[in-house]
Design an enzyme around this catalytic site. Sequence first.
Site, PDB file in Angstrom:
ATOM      1  N   ARG A 242       0.818  -1.154   0.131  1.00 52.08           N
ATOM      2  CA  ARG A 242      -0.058  -0.115  -0.039  1.00 52.08           C
ATOM      3  C   ARG A 242       0.891   1.366   0.058  1.00 52.08           C
ATOM      4  O   ARG A 242       0.333   2.293  -0.245  1.00 52.08           O
ATOM      5  CB  ARG A 242      -1.013   0.131   1.324  1.00 52.08           C
ATOM      6  CG  ARG A 242      -1.692  -1.156   1.306  1.00 52.08           C
ATOM      7  CD  ARG A 242      -2.685  -0.964   2.802  1.00 52.08           C
ATOM      8  NE  ARG A 242      -3.601  -0.207   2.691  1.00 52.08           N
ATOM      9  CZ  ARG A 242      -4.910  -0.657   2.679  1.00 52.08           C
ATOM     10  NH1 ARG A 242      -5.100  -1.822   2.889  1.00 52.08           N
ATOM     11  NH2 ARG A 242      -5.859   0.417   2.822  1.00 52.08           N
TER      12      ARG A 242
ATOM     13  N   TYR B  80       0.738   4.472  -2.500  1.00 55.39           N
ATOM     14  CA  TYR B  80      -0.320   5.226  -2.281  1.00 55.39           C
ATOM     15  C   TYR B  80      -0.110   6.202  -1.247  1.00 55.39           C
ATOM     16  O   TYR B  80      -0.173   7.139  -1.147  1.00 55.39           O
ATOM     17  CB  TYR B  80      -1.887   4.435  -2.215  1.00 55.39           C
ATOM     18  CG  TYR B  80      -2.743   5.419  -1.946  1.00 55.39           C
ATOM     19  CD1 TYR B  80      -3.309   6.280  -3.302  1.00 55.39           C
ATOM     20  CD2 TYR B  80      -3.484   5.584  -0.849  1.00 55.39           C
ATOM     21  CE1 TYR B  80      -4.471   6.876  -2.788  1.00 55.39           C
ATOM     22  CE2 TYR B  80      -4.846   6.236  -0.568  1.00 55.39           C
ATOM     23  CZ  TYR B  80      -5.182   6.850  -1.813  1.00 55.39           C
ATOM     24  OH  TYR B  80      -6.373   7.575  -1.536  1.00 55.39           O
TER      25      TYR B  80
ATOM     26  N   GLN C  52      -8.693  -0.107  12.457  1.00 52.49           N
ATOM     27  CA  GLN C  52      -9.678   0.885  12.770  1.00 52.49           C
ATOM     28  C   GLN C  52      -9.415   2.140  12.209  1.00 52.49           C
ATOM     29  O   GLN C  52      -8.014   2.335  11.948  1.00 52.49           O
ATOM     30  CB  GLN C  52      -9.797   0.960  14.252  1.00 52.49           C
ATOM     31  CG  GLN C  52     -10.891   1.796  14.776  1.00 52.49           C
ATOM     32  CD  GLN C  52     -10.554   1.887  16.628  1.00 52.49           C
ATOM     33  OE1 GLN C  52      -9.586   1.621  17.033  1.00 52.49           O
ATOM     34  NE2 GLN C  52     -11.772   2.348  17.037  1.00 52.49           N
ATOM     35  N   ARG C  53     -10.537   2.807  11.725  1.00 51.29           N
ATOM     36  CA  ARG C  53     -10.116   4.307  11.185  1.00 51.29           C
ATOM     37  C   ARG C  53     -11.364   5.062  11.340  1.00 51.29           C
ATOM     38  O   ARG C  53     -12.657   4.622  11.156  1.00 51.29           O
ATOM     39  CB  ARG C  53     -10.135   3.677   9.551  1.00 51.29           C
ATOM     40  CG  ARG C  53      -9.490   4.786   8.646  1.00 51.29           C
ATOM     41  CD  ARG C  53      -8.215   5.523   8.919  1.00 51.29           C
ATOM     42  NE  ARG C  53      -7.197   4.785   8.819  1.00 51.29           N
ATOM     43  CZ  ARG C  53      -6.666   4.438   7.529  1.00 51.29           C
ATOM     44  NH1 ARG C  53      -7.609   4.374   6.514  1.00 51.29           N
ATOM     45  NH2 ARG C  53      -5.491   3.917   7.232  1.00 51.29           N
TER      46      ARG C  53
ATOM     47  N   GLU D 199       2.502   6.584   0.839  1.00 53.34           N
ATOM     48  CA  GLU D 199       3.767   7.422   0.924  1.00 53.34           C
ATOM     49  C   GLU D 199       3.642   8.546  -0.051  1.00 53.34           C
ATOM     50  O   GLU D 199       4.012   9.452  -0.112  1.00 53.34           O
ATOM     51  CB  GLU D 199       4.930   6.529   0.873  1.00 53.34           C
ATOM     52  CG  GLU D 199       5.330   5.699   2.069  1.00 53.34           C
ATOM     53  CD  GLU D 199       5.605   6.330   3.321  1.00 53.34           C
ATOM     54  OE1 GLU D 199       5.425   7.482   3.436  1.00 53.34           O
ATOM     55  OE2 GLU D 199       6.300   5.641   4.159  1.00 53.34           O
TER      56      GLU D 199
HETATM   57  N1  LIG Z   1     -13.107   7.999  -2.230  1.00 55.57           N
HETATM   58  C1  LIG Z   1     -12.632   7.887  -1.024  1.00 55.57           C
HETATM   59  O1  LIG Z   1     -13.203   7.369  -0.086  1.00 55.57           O
HETATM   60  C2  LIG Z   1     -11.357   8.593  -0.901  1.00 55.57           C
HETATM   61  C3  LIG Z   1     -10.513   8.586   0.435  1.00 55.57           C
HETATM   62  C4  LIG Z   1      -9.425   9.398   0.608  1.00 55.57           C
HETATM   63  C5  LIG Z   1      -8.879   9.774  -0.566  1.00 55.57           C
HETATM   64  N2  LIG Z   1      -9.343  10.018  -1.504  1.00 55.57           N
HETATM   65  C6  LIG Z   1      -8.687  10.742  -2.675  1.00 55.57           C
HETATM   66  O2  LIG Z   1      -9.832  11.584  -3.358  1.00 55.57           O
HETATM   67  C7  LIG Z   1      -9.507  11.403  -4.730  1.00 55.57           C
HETATM   68  C8  LIG Z   1     -10.658  11.072  -5.958  1.00 55.57           C
HETATM   69  O3  LIG Z   1     -10.959   9.775  -5.324  1.00 55.57           O
HETATM   70  P1  LIG Z   1     -12.129   8.966  -6.102  1.00 55.57           P
HETATM   71  O4  LIG Z   1     -12.587   8.026  -5.218  1.00 55.57           O
HETATM   72  O5  LIG Z   1     -12.516   9.989  -6.853  1.00 55.57           O
HETATM   73  O6  LIG Z   1     -11.153   8.039  -6.848  1.00 55.57           O
HETATM   74  P2  LIG Z   1     -11.138   7.599  -8.602  1.00 55.57           P
HETATM   75  O7  LIG Z   1     -10.219   6.628  -9.085  1.00 55.57           O
HETATM   76  O8  LIG Z   1     -12.794   7.564  -8.838  1.00 55.57           O
HETATM   77  O9  LIG Z   1     -10.873   9.133  -9.399  1.00 55.57           O
HETATM   78  C9  LIG Z   1      -9.594   9.485  -9.545  1.00 55.57           C
HETATM   79  C10 LIG Z   1      -9.316  10.085 -10.794  1.00 55.57           C
HETATM   80  O10 LIG Z   1      -8.186  10.481 -11.180  1.00 55.57           O
HETATM   81  C11 LIG Z   1      -7.677  10.276 -12.397  1.00 55.57           C
HETATM   82  N3  LIG Z   1      -6.347   9.972 -12.689  1.00 55.57           N
HETATM   83  C12 LIG Z   1      -5.552   9.077 -11.942  1.00 55.57           C
HETATM   84  N4  LIG Z   1      -4.213   9.406 -12.176  1.00 55.57           N
HETATM   85  C13 LIG Z   1      -4.119  10.448 -13.061  1.00 55.57           C
HETATM   86  C14 LIG Z   1      -3.210  11.041 -13.588  1.00 55.57           C
HETATM   87  N5  LIG Z   1      -1.847  10.909 -13.843  1.00 55.57           N
HETATM   88  N6  LIG Z   1      -3.432  12.324 -14.715  1.00 55.57           N
HETATM   89  C15 LIG Z   1      -4.817  12.583 -14.668  1.00 55.57           C
HETATM   90  N7  LIG Z   1      -5.840  12.260 -14.117  1.00 55.57           N
HETATM   91  C16 LIG Z   1      -5.442  11.087 -13.222  1.00 55.57           C
HETATM   92  C17 LIG Z   1      -8.748   9.083 -12.606  1.00 55.57           C
HETATM   93  O11 LIG Z   1      -8.815   8.676 -14.023  1.00 55.57           O
HETATM   94  C18 LIG Z   1      -9.920   9.369 -11.813  1.00 55.57           C
HETATM   95  O12 LIG Z   1     -10.758   9.931 -12.921  1.00 55.57           O
HETATM   96  C19 LIG Z   1      -8.049  10.708  -4.982  1.00 55.57           C
HETATM   97  O13 LIG Z   1      -6.759  11.588  -4.991  1.00 55.57           O
HETATM   98  C20 LIG Z   1      -8.077   9.883  -3.648  1.00 55.57           C
HETATM   99  O14 LIG Z   1      -6.807   9.708  -3.180  1.00 55.57           O
HETATM  100  C21 LIG Z   1     -10.726   9.363  -1.955  1.00 55.57           C
END
Ligand SMILES: NC(=O)c1ccc[n+]([C@@H]2O[C@H](COP(=O)([O-])OP(=O)(O)OC[C@H]3O[C@@H](n4cnc5c(N)ncnc54)[C@H](O)[C@@H]3O)[C@@H](O)[C@H]2O)c1
Length: 314
Positions: free
Chosen positions: A145, A148, A279-280, A150
Amino acid sequence: MKGSRDRVLVTGGAGFLGSHLCESLVDVGCEVLCVDNFYTGRRQNLAHLLSNPRFELIRHDITFPLYVEVDAIYNLACPASPIHYQFDPVQTTKTSVHGAINMLGLAKRVKAKILQASTSEVYGDPEIHPQPETYWGRVNPIGARSCYDEGKRCAETLFFDYYRQHGLDIKVARIFNTYGPRMHPNDGRVVSNFIVQALRGDAITIYGDGSQTRSFCYVDDLVDAMMRLMTTEPGFTGPVNIGNPTEFTVLQLAQLVLRLTGSSSSLQFRELPSDDPRQRQPDIGIARTHLGWEPRVSLEEGLRRTIGYFAGVI
Ligand SMILES: NC(=O)c1ccc[n+]([C@@H]2O[C@H](COP(=O)([O-])OP(=O)(O)OC[C@H]3O[C@@H](n4cnc5c(N)ncnc54)[C@H](O)[C@@H]3O)[C@@H](O)[C@H]2O)c1
């Protein structure tokens, strides 16, 4: 961003959270430029916005520089589920780190404020519950993991160095588990997994004994918090935890999904993957006081809306 004509860049805007954010920004009158390489995102998530004159979609990978004129940047691009971010871990780290450098460079050039979609994963497998923003985390730097976790930690470092070194107006949101319509049906995240399995009548797969806890935030609440954070005064950087502090065990979630779908799927227990946190739970004190925010949508209500979406697409 209150009904203004701000030009706003959303990276990762074709994804789950990004598509809802684009929609809300267009709704309040912003001109939205959505950038996505469609790694996990889909055009169909934005189908309803494509003909809107205040919305524009560009295919672009943020590991490469981007030259546009905007007032604000929401940096969401990054695959978010373990299945997707572990598929090409080097690209995942590049997206977080090179992507952050490129977007911060852009923000510096055009003097835009910039928000980073960070994650509760920066806390790793935490020793304290709930996690306040002051907690530094317990993260394995060399596990499956880590690309992601780090990558996101390094992105936070970059944001704060651009703030200290270049005076950028940065905002860092640490997002906890969020769910809702437009999640990927096959990305292995617990809420979408359970709903899809229940709707198909397949066995519900629970990793471990289901006693590990999670807190689940509905997407509308999350988008509201991110937009509030973006409108805070310069100098208010966060990090701010955004999530729903009400904890449920994974087993409780499975039972609720079964009840709401009326499914007769069985429960199937499997081995817990490595580095899976026990847990989170977010401490959302800062979001409450600085953003005047707290989640409003209950798990039951949010699940109903999400089940309604999945019932129409699978
Ligand atoms: N959904 C959750 O529970 C959650 C929790 C914590 C953090 N996040 C963060 O929120 C953000 C969105 O998450 P999500 O759940 O919508 O995920 P998702 O995978 O649906 O959306 C991520 C988007 O980023 C795009 N993408 C990936 N690499 C790319 C790149 N190099 N250039 C351009 N676009 C790129 C993907 O095509 C996708 O549309 C992420 O950064 C994620 O780490 C989400």
